[in-house]
Design a protein around this motif. Structure first.
Motif, short mmCIF file in Angstrom:
data_model
loop_
_atom_site.label_atom_id
_atom_site.label_comp_id
_atom_site.label_asym_id
_atom_site.label_seq_id
_atom_site.Cartn_x
_atom_site.Cartn_y
_atom_site.Cartn_z
N VAL A 114 0.84 -1.20 0.00
CA VAL A 114 0.00 0.00 0.00
C VAL A 114 0.87 1.24 0.00
N ARG A 115 1.92 1.22 0.79
CA ARG A 115 2.84 2.36 0.87
C ARG A 115 4.17 1.89 1.41
N LEU A 120 9.61 1.50 6.98
CA LEU A 120 8.34 0.80 7.20
C LEU A 120 7.58 0.65 5.89
N VAL A 122 3.74 -0.78 4.44
CA VAL A 122 2.41 -1.25 4.80
C VAL A 122 1.83 -2.04 3.62
N ARG A 124 -1.43 -4.89 2.19
CA ARG A 124 -2.71 -5.54 2.38
C ARG A 124 -2.60 -6.96 1.91
N GLY A 125 -3.29 -7.85 2.61
CA GLY A 125 -3.31 -9.24 2.21
C GLY A 125 -4.74 -9.71 2.01
N GLN A 148 -4.08 -6.38 7.21
CA GLN A 148 -3.40 -5.09 7.06
C GLN A 148 -2.11 -5.23 7.87
N THR A 150 2.14 -4.28 8.79
CA THR A 150 3.24 -3.30 8.84
C THR A 150 4.55 -4.07 8.97
N ASN C 97 -3.65 2.34 9.84
CA ASN C 97 -2.25 2.66 9.55
C ASN C 97 -2.18 4.09 9.06
N LEU C 99 -0.05 6.43 7.18
CA LEU C 99 1.03 6.21 6.22
C LEU C 99 1.88 7.44 6.01
N ARG C 124 -13.16 -1.73 4.53
CA ARG C 124 -11.86 -1.09 4.38
C ARG C 124 -12.07 0.40 4.23
N PRO C 143 -3.25 6.87 -0.70
CA PRO C 143 -3.86 7.15 0.61
C PRO C 143 -2.79 7.52 1.64
N GLN C 148 -8.94 -1.03 8.54
CA GLN C 148 -9.67 -2.30 8.41
C GLN C 148 -10.60 -2.35 9.62
N VAL D 92 2.39 4.90 14.09
CA VAL D 92 2.46 4.11 12.86
C VAL D 92 1.10 3.45 12.61
N THR D 93 0.59 2.80 13.63
CA THR D 93 -0.66 2.07 13.49
C THR D 93 -1.22 1.77 14.88
#
Lengths: 162, 162, 162, 162
Positions: A114-115, A120, A122, A124-125, A148, A150, C97, C99, C124, C143, C148, D92-93
């Motif tokens: 994603v980023r 770090l 990030v 998505r799965g 999601q 990290t 997250n 980002l 999402r 983004p 999530q 971060v998250t």
């Protein structure tokens, strides 16, 4: 999370794929689970596992732990694919939603970046099932689990190979 | 999440423990991982697994997937222990932080109920390592992984036993 | 999470949109944040907020709390849009997250249903910034935050309107 | 996440508290929410907010976004309190579970460090309500929301003050 890194862009795609495959083959747990590296693009990795009665939960479905392990690896290798060649990758944290029982004969787990920041990344799965036992109502491509994640790049840690 | 349910309180502790153990013994993946049910109290369950080279990642440590599977089960059984006897338990979602590599010889995963509602139960999980290889700096009781998990009680689902 | 519910399909789209808008207008915090309901489709809701110095963190960017509040609402209304008309919606849990800093003049938060079960809906969320101050490297559609989220439908709770 | 850092230990507690307070006072959103810095210890920070009708959701309870914003800040300052004085902190998250509606008159949010690495710090957050409206069944100390958060230390970023 810091700004995007384009550092890995310089690495040829074939070298990146070989780097991912070499690391994947050292993950003994993936071998134990029967996981297969289906495809590797920069920022997107697909793994697959078959149904295996050894890794089931109390209702006979594939255990969420097996699902999570392979989804986590798919995200990890997606992140690894955009990291500099000298980096090692570790999962910092992930959140997983188990949307439906893991019913079916084959399970494909896809990790997508994603980023990507300096250290770090990030991802998505998504986990999708196929074969006998998948509820028809679920639709061909409906994921039964989403993640999601990290990941962090590590450099120069003794004992941490790629 | 709704108000607390005290419904399970009526069940004798011995019956609750037998119910948890019977379900645990049907989780084939727990057997495959060598997991042991160390202790069961209402709202708190402890599982343990040994180091096993079959379930390692690319750096030789226990794979996060094995850690997460057992932590998830510890949380699941903690939730199950406060549910009515006729309920089945499923994990809805969890978030895991991997604080350090899973180094050591034995890994104890503890799930504790934070709040139990009518259908949803929230648990915390902690994984602690012992034996050779655990960094001395980590401290005796420092967890190497923590989890925040949301479980649901299911009733009357065909094909879903406890 | 249980099987998909198609129950809401019978409700006309206009009625569903009116239902979402009426609930949104009762969220005083959305008014306080200056949030606007940009679009409502079944399973997908877009909200937007302007930059507002009252809701900034110590570095002058929009506070993650404001971002999360609006992303959570976008996911909540996406879930609400596929629920039966008599249901109320509550957030069970989400993982976010962050980002990149929330730099820019306008922030669009989109919630999308991933899977809708009988009582639980998983969504999402994505937050995208526009206007002066958005880093050029980020790309138009990148983004700066992703979510999530797990939402639940509530029925017949006294004091809980839609 | 890497090994524990004891780097901040050298800083006197009074200097650390002054550093946390100075950063907190620059968070305009905390002022807007009426948040108060209740206590600061190394690795543990308590914030509180009053009920405020401007920050409510559609059922009249405090909006989860306000709860999350203050919990996130409590975790952020707990992490900041163990970081070297020259570091800035960013989230971060995080994953939050909303266990019950935020009913009550005053809300205390506590962030506690679970593990501090060289750049990443993991915290737990708990939100507890007091005053009229808190369900008696909830118990004095039962949290209505819990958080698991990952923070990062930033160094030498232009435009990022502490």
């Amino acid at each position: 999370m810091p700004e995007s890194s384009g550092g890995a862009e310089a690495e040829p795609a074939a070298a990146m794929r070989a780097r991912v495959r070499a690391s994947f083959e050292r993950q003994v747990m993936m071998t134990t689970l029967g996981a297969e590296l289906v495809s590797v693009e920069r920022g997107r990795v697909e793994l697959a596992i078959p149904y295996d009665a050894r890794f089931t939960q109390q209702h006979g479905f594939l255990h969420a732990g097996a699902v999570a392990a392979v989804l986590d690896s798919a995200c990890g290798y997606a992140a690894f694919s955009v990291m500099p060649p000298e980096a090692a990758v570790l999962t910092v944290t992930y959140s997983i939603n188990l949307l439906a029982p893991a019913a079916g004969e084959r399970f494909v787990m896809t990790g997508t970046v994603v980023r990507a920041g300096r250290t770090l990344v990030v991802c998505r799965g998504e986990a999708v099932a196929s074969g006998a036992g998948v509820p028809a109502t679920a639709g061909e491509a409906a994921p039964f689990a989403v993640m999601q994640a990290t990941l962090t790049a590590l450099y120069d840690r003794p004992g941490i190979r790629h």
